[in-house]
Structures are given as C-alpha cells and as structure tokens.
Design an enzyme around this catalytic site. Structure first.
Site, PDB file in Angstrom:
ATOM      1  N   HIS A  91       0.835  -1.211   0.000  1.00  0.00           N
ATOM      2  CA  HIS A  91       0.000   0.000   0.000  1.00  0.00           C
ATOM      3  C   HIS A  91       0.867   1.258   0.000  1.00  0.00           C
ATOM      4  CE1 HIS A  91      -2.839  -2.808   2.322  1.00  0.00           C
ATOM      5  NE2 HIS A  91      -3.547  -2.475   1.270  1.00  0.00           N
ATOM      6  N   GLN A 130     -18.372  -5.502  -1.044  1.00  0.00           N
ATOM      7  CA  GLN A 130     -17.581  -6.405  -1.882  1.00  0.00           C
ATOM      8  C   GLN A 130     -17.294  -7.748  -1.209  1.00  0.00           C
ATOM      9  OE1 GLN A 130     -14.381  -3.393  -1.983  1.00  0.00           O
ATOM     10  NE2 GLN A 130     -12.944  -5.084  -1.801  1.00  0.00           N
ATOM     11  N   SER A 160      -0.051  -8.939   1.323  1.00  0.00           N
ATOM     12  CA  SER A 160      -1.503  -8.813   1.380  1.00  0.00           C
ATOM     13  C   SER A 160      -1.919  -8.634   2.830  1.00  0.00           C
ATOM     14  CB  SER A 160      -2.153 -10.077   0.809  1.00  0.00           C
ATOM     15  OG  SER A 160      -3.504 -10.134   1.192  1.00  0.00           O
ATOM     16  N   SER A 161      -2.958  -7.841   3.029  1.00  0.00           N
ATOM     17  CA  SER A 161      -3.490  -7.681   4.393  1.00  0.00           C
ATOM     18  C   SER A 161      -3.916  -9.027   4.950  1.00  0.00           C
ATOM     19  CB  SER A 161      -4.689  -6.733   4.389  1.00  0.00           C
ATOM     20  OG  SER A 161      -4.327  -5.489   3.829  1.00  0.00           O
TER      21      SER A 161
HETATM   22  P1  AMP Z   1      -6.635  -3.499  -0.371  1.00  0.00           P
HETATM   23  O1  AMP Z   1      -6.449  -2.711   0.872  1.00  0.00           O
HETATM   24  O2  AMP Z   1      -6.176  -4.910  -0.248  1.00  0.00           O
HETATM   25  O3  AMP Z   1      -7.997  -3.354  -0.963  1.00  0.00           O
HETATM   26  O4  AMP Z   1      -5.643  -2.857  -1.421  1.00  0.00           O
HETATM   27  C1  AMP Z   1      -5.621  -1.482  -1.673  1.00  0.00           C
HETATM   28  C2  AMP Z   1      -4.731  -1.217  -2.852  1.00  0.00           C
HETATM   29  O5  AMP Z   1      -3.411  -1.686  -2.554  1.00  0.00           O
HETATM   30  C3  AMP Z   1      -5.173  -1.942  -4.117  1.00  0.00           C
HETATM   31  O6  AMP Z   1      -4.962  -1.108  -5.233  1.00  0.00           O
HETATM   32  C4  AMP Z   1      -4.260  -3.145  -4.141  1.00  0.00           C
HETATM   33  O7  AMP Z   1      -4.055  -3.673  -5.421  1.00  0.00           O
HETATM   34  C5  AMP Z   1      -2.982  -2.537  -3.589  1.00  0.00           C
HETATM   35  N1  AMP Z   1      -2.099  -3.592  -3.073  1.00  0.00           N
HETATM   36  C6  AMP Z   1      -2.404  -4.547  -2.163  1.00  0.00           C
HETATM   37  N2  AMP Z   1      -1.355  -5.371  -1.979  1.00  0.00           N
HETATM   38  C7  AMP Z   1      -0.368  -4.935  -2.803  1.00  0.00           C
HETATM   39  C8  AMP Z   1       0.956  -5.388  -3.092  1.00  0.00           C
HETATM   40  N3  AMP Z   1       1.494  -6.455  -2.498  1.00  0.00           N
HETATM   41  N4  AMP Z   1       1.675  -4.692  -3.994  1.00  0.00           N
HETATM   42  C9  AMP Z   1       1.132  -3.607  -4.624  1.00  0.00           C
HETATM   43  N5  AMP Z   1      -0.096  -3.142  -4.399  1.00  0.00           N
HETATM   44  C10 AMP Z   1      -0.850  -3.800  -3.501  1.00  0.00           C
END
Ligand code: AMP
Length: 280
Positions: free
Chosen positions: A37, A61, A186-187
């Site tokens: 992020h 979602q 990833s979260s």
């Molecule tokens: P999320 O909080 O998981 O919905 O992700 C928010 C944003 O962060 C989205 O645009 C995701 O694609 C991006 N994102 C999440 N994990 C990664 C990662 N490992 N590398 C790059 N971008 C990420």
C-alpha cells in the site's frame, strides 16, 4: 496528515485544495496497511501535489460467507504509517455514511471483465468494488488514482469503468510488492499460520514457473497453465481455485500468449484465500 472522518468534511477539504490550484492523487485501500500500500503512496506523491488515502472496509464487496467481520482493522497503525509516508489526508468514512440506506439501489456492473476468475469465485465482488470506487471518485474527485497490480482483475474492471463511464480520472498501476521469498504482500497474509504461509508460497512459485516457461519460448496458454496447475496440485493441504492465462485488459482467456498478457491464480489455504498474478 489530517484525518477526515466524514464525506461532508472530505468534500470541503477537496474544494479548498482545488481552490488553491493543487492536483490530487488518490490511493483507495481497506487498511491493514503494508509496504505494498505504501508504495502506492510513493507513486501518488510523484503524480500530484496532494495525496488522499482512504481506509474503508467495504461491506459491499464481501459475500455473506466471507471475512468482512474479521477483516483486519488496524487504524492506529495505518494512521501512523500513512503519516510517515507522506499522505496528506486520510479519509476514513463510516459504513453508515457511505451506505445510509444499508445497500445502494444503483450499483456499477463490471460486465465481462468481472465475470470470470475472481468474479466467478466471488459473485458480486466486482460490483461491490466498482460501486465503492465510483462513490470514492465522486467524493475525492482525484486527478489520478493509484492501484496495485496485485489485484489485476480489479485494475481491469476499474479501467473499464473509467473508460466506459467517462470518469475524469487517470489510473496508474503500481507493481506488486513481494516478501523476500516471493509471497505477494496482502493484508490477509496475517491470517496465515506459519505452516499455511509455507504452503501458500507455491502460488507465486507456480506463476514464476509459468513466466519462466514463457521466457523459454512456450506460447500456448494451455501448456503454460498446465505447468502452473501441476505445481499447485502437488501440494497437499491447499485448494487451487484457478490458474489461467488471460488478456490483462479484458480478462478473457487467450490461446496464444503475448507480451502484456497475464497469468492469474488463486488458492485457498485453510480459511485464507490468496491471489497473485504475473504479466508476461
Ligand atoms: P486493499 O487494501 O487490499 O484493498 O488494497 C488497496 C490497494 O493496494 C489496491 O490497489 C491493491 O491492489 C494494492 N495492493 C495490495 N497489496 C499490494 C501489493 N502487495 N503490492 C502492490 N499493491 C498492492
């Protein structure tokens, strides 16, 4: 950094920013921030004068059977990390503010881009994503928004929405950030037990093997998919969900693979779903 808790306040902040003649870059997230992020913030800072990040776990979602209730919420840490990285405004709306009627009557449908792969595994997921992104775009009114390649089908759906519905927003895609051993950040990785994390590593390994075979000259999608699929199937204790070679814009499967196409994959380890992709 200023934290902005309501839609009304966000609109004021943006109006003031616009009145000062400043451009706005936007990074939407669901929080539980990690380096992936924060790299989006780095990209955003290069693109505009002011960076707005949202943290909103979007109920729309998640299917009823999914992890909305237990999705990690770490707002204090997120706030510190975002401030340290140079976010100007952290937008943290409540779900009552975003969805006063509980569920919106009008939603944005992703069409064919959101039908297969994640869209098939998670029906209505991309409708929820596009609806919240459309709302956030209307609230924040950014010049540009930054998304991660990690969620490539989401990127394709957002780009299609922006194109088809004429949103005046540029979309920038930032590369996937990985742990040193290749696992895409990833979260949801924080759900993984050490053993599950070890098993989950096979997803990036399989995608890298697919990419290596492409580099060696293999162009048949079916052959590339078989290479990845065999690696996933060999691991006991995980459930492969899909592994496919697709056009990165349409998310339709291709037969003959070209540079710019993508291999996308998903597995379930225990209760946790992991997704990843590579672009050839
Ligand atoms: P999320 O909080 O998981 O919905 O992700 C928010 C944003 O962060 C989205 O645009 C995701 O694609 C991006 N994102 C999440 N994990 C990664 C990662 N490992 N590398 C790059 N971008 C990420």
């Amino acid at each position: 950094m200023q934290t902005v808790g309501t839609i009304a306040e966000m609109r004021h902040v943006i109006a003031d920013t616009r009145a000062e003649g400043k451009s706005v870059a936007f990074v939407p997230t669901m929080g539980a921030l990690h380096e992936g992020h924060l790299r989006l913030v780095d990209e955003a800072k290069v693109l505009a004068d002011v960076v707005v990040m949202s943290v909103f776990v979007n109920p729309l979602q998640f299917a009823p059977s999914e992890d909305f209730a237990r999705y990690p919420r770490t707002l204090d840490d997120d706030s510190r990390l975002a401030a340290e990285r140079g976010v100007d405004f952290l937008f943290t709306p409540t779900k009552e503010d975003m969805y006063p009627e509980h569920a919106p009557v009008v939603m944005v449908h992703p069409g064919s881009v959101g039908k297969e792969w994640e869209g098939a595994v998670r029906p209505h997921h991309f409708e929820g994503v596009l609806t919240v992104v459309a709302k956030l775009f209307h609230i924040v009114m950014p010049d540009v928004a930054v998304f991660g390649q990690k969620d490539l089908q989401q990127v394709a759906a957002v780009k299609a929405m922006v194109r088809d519905l004429n949103f005046p927003v540029g979309i920038l895609v930032a590369p996937t950030i990985r742990e040193p051993d290749g696992l895409a950040m990833s979260s949801r990785n924080r759900y993984l037990s050490p053993k599950d994390r070890e098993l989950g590593l096979i997803l990036s390994k399989a995608l890298f093997a697919v990419r290596d075979a492409f580099t060696r000259g293999e162009r048949r999608a079916s052959a590339l998919e078989a290479i990845g699929w065999r690696m996933l199937e060999r691991v006991v204790g995980l459930t492969p969900r899909y592994l496919a070679v697709v056009n990165a814009d349409t998310f339709q499967r291709v037969n003959n693979v070209r540079h710019g196409d993508a291999a996308v994959g998903a597995i379930r380890v225990g209760e946790t779903k992991l997704i990843d992709n590579i672009i050839f």
